[in-house]
Design a protein around this motif. Structure first.
Motif, PDB file in Angstrom:
ATOM      1  N   THR A 338     -28.808 -23.899 -23.112  1.00 33.22           N
ATOM      2  CA  THR A 338     -28.083 -23.754 -21.851  1.00 33.22           C
ATOM      3  C   THR A 338     -27.284 -22.452 -21.844  1.00 33.22           C
ATOM      4  OG1 THR A 338     -27.963 -26.151 -21.707  1.00 33.22           O
ATOM      5  CG2 THR A 338     -26.482 -24.906 -20.265  1.00 33.22           C
ATOM      6  N   ALA A 355     -19.739 -22.594 -13.220  1.00 36.31           N
ATOM      7  CA  ALA A 355     -20.481 -23.292 -14.268  1.00 36.31           C
ATOM      8  C   ALA A 355     -19.867 -23.010 -15.644  1.00 36.31           C
ATOM      9  CB  ALA A 355     -21.952 -22.892 -14.247  1.00 36.31           C
ATOM     10  N   MET A 358     -18.362 -25.942 -17.051  1.00 39.09           N
ATOM     11  CA  MET A 358     -19.296 -26.844 -17.726  1.00 39.09           C
ATOM     12  C   MET A 358     -19.521 -26.415 -19.181  1.00 39.09           C
ATOM     13  SD  MET A 358     -23.322 -27.363 -17.041  1.00 39.09           S
ATOM     14  CE  MET A 358     -23.705 -25.686 -17.433  1.00 39.09           C
ATOM     15  N   TYR A 361     -16.378 -27.228 -21.192  1.00 42.42           N
ATOM     16  CA  TYR A 361     -16.242 -28.671 -21.420  1.00 42.42           C
ATOM     17  C   TYR A 361     -17.268 -29.164 -22.436  1.00 42.42           C
ATOM     18  CZ  TYR A 361     -17.206 -33.616 -20.474  1.00 42.42           C
ATOM     19  OH  TYR A 361     -17.461 -34.955 -20.606  1.00 42.42           O
ATOM     20  N   TYR A 362     -18.509 -28.833 -22.189  1.00 41.13           N
ATOM     21  CA  TYR A 362     -19.582 -29.387 -23.018  1.00 41.13           C
ATOM     22  C   TYR A 362     -19.522 -28.842 -24.448  1.00 41.13           C
ATOM     23  CZ  TYR A 362     -23.844 -32.101 -23.278  1.00 41.13           C
ATOM     24  OH  TYR A 362     -24.758 -33.082 -23.566  1.00 41.13           O
ATOM     25  N   LEU A 416     -13.426 -30.808 -15.819  1.00 39.21           N
ATOM     26  CA  LEU A 416     -14.162 -31.798 -15.016  1.00 39.21           C
ATOM     27  C   LEU A 416     -13.674 -31.774 -13.570  1.00 39.21           C
ATOM     28  CD1 LEU A 416     -14.305 -34.740 -17.599  1.00 39.21           C
ATOM     29  CD2 LEU A 416     -16.225 -33.337 -16.820  1.00 39.21           C
ATOM     30  N   GLY A 417     -12.379 -31.548 -13.409  1.00 36.51           N
ATOM     31  CA  GLY A 417     -11.830 -31.440 -12.057  1.00 36.51           C
ATOM     32  C   GLY A 417     -12.395 -30.236 -11.318  1.00 36.51           C
ATOM     33  N   ILE A 419     -15.296 -28.797 -11.880  1.00 36.03           N
ATOM     34  CA  ILE A 419     -16.703 -29.089 -11.564  1.00 36.03           C
ATOM     35  C   ILE A 419     -16.772 -30.005 -10.337  1.00 36.03           C
ATOM     36  CG2 ILE A 419     -18.801 -30.240 -12.381  1.00 36.03           C
ATOM     37  CD1 ILE A 419     -17.815 -29.396 -15.270  1.00 36.03           C
ATOM     38  N   ILE A 423     -18.060 -27.443  -7.669  1.00 32.07           N
ATOM     39  CA  ILE A 423     -19.524 -27.500  -7.712  1.00 32.07           C
ATOM     40  C   ILE A 423     -20.042 -28.712  -6.943  1.00 32.07           C
ATOM     41  CG2 ILE A 423     -21.556 -27.628  -9.191  1.00 32.07           C
ATOM     42  CD1 ILE A 423     -19.953 -26.153 -11.352  1.00 32.07           C
TER      43      ILE A 423
END
Lengths: 429, 375
Positions: A338, A355, A358, A361-362, A416-417, A419, A423
């Motif tokens: 990714t 992004a 993301m 976070y990930y 997360l907020g 995103i 998004i």
């Protein structure tokens, strides 16, 4: 042994090397400009140069955080090779490969940079320099700084001469960063800065700090913030390390007590510092999520598993651990792809944008998971805190350090907020 | 290797989406299911898709295909997954076409134009037990006279109930790799086909072989040389199925995210609640990460199909977990209506479940990766 005086024999040798390399650079540059240099030639040139210039001691994975070179006025080189490697790479501008040559950078385009990275990886070369200057201030100055600021600061970052730290968070401005209260008062020919920053990484070792300060207390909170640069040696600046659960102190509290800052140190427009902060936060998230060397653990999961948890055939003995390791490996591999995909996207001229939340976070959640697995694999050996056998509890300390990954640079919940709102366009609460 | 779509792939994706929204929406699939179609797919639609080159996406141009490759097949499968399109794309156009193209004999090549035109359906008969495990194949082919006799039973032969030809994996020498692939006409004496309606409203078949005769011309590839061809075909299918599952996940997520905006409780859209926002955002991340693995599998197959097993298993493992999360979160976030047949989210849940088992579940593919990584 550590070396840090400029008159050491190694120092002079380095200077000679640099002259030689400059010649090499202009030769390559001239050929590229005349269109003579094909992609293969470019790769071959880089390969040859690295072969000749990357000291053997600077190849192979970093063992721990002490192997990272941060540079700066007070830097004590861990070895002669560490110094040599930094100086040689800096002379090429390859500590900042894509920055313009005019500011000391490598002047490479994204494709060329990728070739350089690939060739560095091919010989497992260590990063010659990590710094907040390279990661954050440099990109900010390139985007928002004036010519004088670029000329003054960028070459010193490339060469690792000045070490920067970041003054963002405050006791009451964490996830709610726009609530910064550190105040810069307009005193005509200078700003007078008062206030406190917290979680300033390596502030006690840094030479300069880039700060978010409030310059308008009446405006809405996002519209009264400015971005300024402060020399840490200015009277009134003081730091105090914060001891973490890892026993280490990578972060400080930084205090500003009637600190005079020249007006020339304002970056971008007055009261528009939040634009720069947002730009840099996006940048930072991409970097943290990507496991940029220096911020995340340097340890490979497979290595720890092989050392501690495998039988003679290399098979992981504990079935539960083996299952967890499979899952972690699958998710890690997919996450690395990714990162590749978003790099390709950036290269194609489409930014990563929101992004990056993301990736942050990930990547950070994944890193925490990987370290939990490593601790399980190491068992009671992983509990050692001191002594040579455990390298002073390096694994345990790294494991504890990873817990900050999903807090610093915006918590997982903040990501997360972002995103959800930007998004997925879910409604506000 | 570049993981973002090429211009050609982006165009393919856009035209596929447009066509499917027009002709093959979830509504169309629901109608097919409600009519209890014994084909399990719409032959007219499949012909149209074939006319656009989809059935020949992996067939070389000199065999009547368009030869766009595995990444392109993945792009199509993903779009089909988003609206739960039922078609023999995976069985015939991806797996059978790959097996026959890899074998490259004149007999196998003869079927490729028919597959690309969507005129014939060829299905792969591999599984036997309730789990995908080709290495444990027991259906056997024993020499008899000038040819062979096949005896045994295959299960979960997707589109086997309508196939014009079957490619059958048969044990001809020692396990695991001693396999031979036979092309068998299902109308042959001794072949008994039982249609099995599956949970997702589609069909597969159990196929029994009782002294079914085959000769040398029926062999796809060489005697005892079936394993490597089968692996190619299965990997092509696994990669495309991973793409379909990612499409299923994205489709389920799309309707769920919309529901979060539309459904009001406590005086506001439920999507305004942070508990749901965070779960939706997490799901979005999982789908993105899986999409990278799926794109990579297609690229690796196009680069070197013999060296892509790890990348393919990564895609399948990730796609399984992501689709599972997407449909279970989808039903939960829909609340009570998520349990009703009237809402589409349940259809996604069922398709995801079938895609999970087909061509190897998470454990199967995770183990392949573990072996590759030396765990």
């Amino acid at each position: 042994m550590a070396r840090d005086d400029a008159d050491a024999p190694g120092g002079r040798a380095c200077s000679l090397e640099r002259l030689g390399n400059q010649d090499g650079l202009s030769r390559v540059w001239g050929k590229r400009m005349s269109g003579e240099l094909s992609a293969e030639d470019f790769r071959a040139d880089i390969k040859n140069w690295l072969e000749a210039n990357c000291p053997p001691a600077m190849r192979g994975p970093m063992r721990d955080e002490a192997d990272i070179c941060w540079g700066g006025r007070n830097w004590v080189y861990q070895s002669h090779e560490q110094r040599l490697w930094l100086e040689r790479m800096a002379a090429k501008g390859w500590t900042a490969p894509t920055w313009p040559g005019a500011y000391g950078g490598g002047g490479l385009d994204r494709t060329e940079e990728k070739v350089l990275r690939e060739e560095l990886d091919a010989i497992a070369a260590r990063s010659p320099l990590e710094s907040f200057g390279l990661w954050m201030l440099g990109p900010a100055l390139l985007q928002f700084g004036n010519e004088a600021q670029k000329q003054e600061h960028l070459p010193k970052i490339v060469r690792g001469e000045i070490r920067w730290c970041q003054g963002y968070s405050e006791p009451n401005a964490g996830s709610d960063l726009a609530n910064v209260q550190t105040h810069a008062e307009d005193k005509g020919d200078h700003y007078l800065v008062n206030g406190q920053k917290v979680w300033t990484s390596y502030a006690d070792k840094a030479d300069w700090i880039f700060c978010l300060v409030r310059t308008d207390r009446e405006a809405p909170k996002h519209r009264g913030i400015s971005f300024i640069l402060i020399d840490m040696t200015t009277p009134g600046v003081s730091t105090r390390p914060i001891k973490l659960i890892s026993g280490k102190s990578p972060f400080c509290e930084t205090f500003f007590d009637d600190v005079k800052v020249p007006k020339a140190n304002l970056v971008g427009e007055l009261n528009r510092g939040w634009d720069i902060a947002k730009y840099l936060l996006t940048h930072e998230r991409e970097m943290i999520g990507g496991g940029a060397r220096g911020l995340l653990g340097v340890r490979a999961l497979g290595e720890v598993l092989a050392n501690y948890a495998s039988d003679e055939d290399g098979q992981i003995v504990d079935p539960m651990l083996r299952t967890d390791a499979k899952r972690a490996e699958i998710d890690t591999w997919a996450f690395m792809l990714t990162l590749e995909r978003f790099k390709d996207q950036a290269k194609a001229g489409r930014g990563v944008g929101d992004a990056s939340a993301m990736l942050k976070y990930y990547g950070t959640e994944l890193n925490k998971r990987r370290y939990e697995l490593m601790m399980t694999a190491a068992g009671t050996d992983g509990l050692e805190w001191e002594g040579e056998r455990s390298n002073d509890g390096a694994l345990a300390r790294e494991w504890l350090r990873t817990k900050a990954n999903s807090i610093e640079g915006g918590t997982s919940e903040v990501m997360l907020g972002i995103i959800a709102k930007r998004i997925l366009e879910l409604p506000g609460g | 290797m570049n993981l973002i779509p090429t211009e050609e792939e982006a165009l393919l994706q856009q035209s596929a989406r447009k066509f499917l929204d027009d002709k093959a929406s979830v509504k169309a699939f629901r109608k097919l299911r409600d009519e209890a179609s014994t084909n399990g797919f719409d032959r007219g639609l499949w012909r149209e898709m074939s006319e656009m080159g989809w059935a020949g996406v992996l067939v070389a141009e000199d065999s009547g295909g368009v030869g766009l490759g595995h990444r392109a097949a993945g792009v199509l499968a993903e779009e089909m997954g988003k609206t739960l399109v039922a078609s023999p794309f995976l069985s015939s156009a991806v797996m059978a076409a790959t097996a026959l193209g890899t074998a490259a004999s004149s007999e196998s090549a003869a079927l490729l134009p028919g597959i690309s035109a969507g005129e014939i359906v060829v299905a792969l008969a591999v599984d036997e037990g309730h789990k995908h495990d080709p290495a444990k194949t027991t259906l056997h082919a024993k020499p008899h006279g000038n040819g062979f006799r096949l005896n045994g039973e295959k299960s979960f032969v997707v589109d086997g109930h309508v196939a014009d030809q079957l490619i059958v994996a048969a044990r001809t020498s020692a396990p695991p790799t001693g396999l031979t692939l036979f092309l068998v006409d299902p109308k042959k004496k001794g072949v008994e086909i039982e249609r099995t309606a599956t949970v997702d409203g589609r069909n597969a078949a159990r196929v029994r072989f009782d002294n079914v005769e085959a000769n040398g011309d029926d062999i796809v590839g060489d005697i005892d040389g079936g394993w490597s061809i089968l692996e190619r075909a299965l990997n092509a299918g696994r990669a495309a199925l991973s793409a379909e599952l990612t499409g299923v996940a994205a489709g389920a997520f799309g309707i769920t995210n919309q529901y979060l905006k539309d459904r009001t409780q406590f005086g506001r859209p439920i999507g305004a609640f942070q508990a749901l926002q965070h779960r939706a955002a997490h799901l979005y991340c999982e789908i993105e990460v899986t999409a990278s693995a799926v794109a990579n599998a297609g690229r690796e197959l196009d680069r070197d199909p013999g060296a892509a097993a790890g990348a393919v298993s990564l895609a399948k493992a990730r796609a399984i977990e992501t689709a599972r999360l997407a449909v279970s979160e989808g039903v939960q976030m829909h609340g009570g209506v998520g349990m009703t047949d009237e809402f589409d989210i349940g259809l996604y849940m069922k398709r995801a479940r079938v895609g999970t088992e087909w061509l190897g579940d998470y454990a199967f593919h995770a183990e392949r990766i573990a072996e590759l990584r030396g765990f």
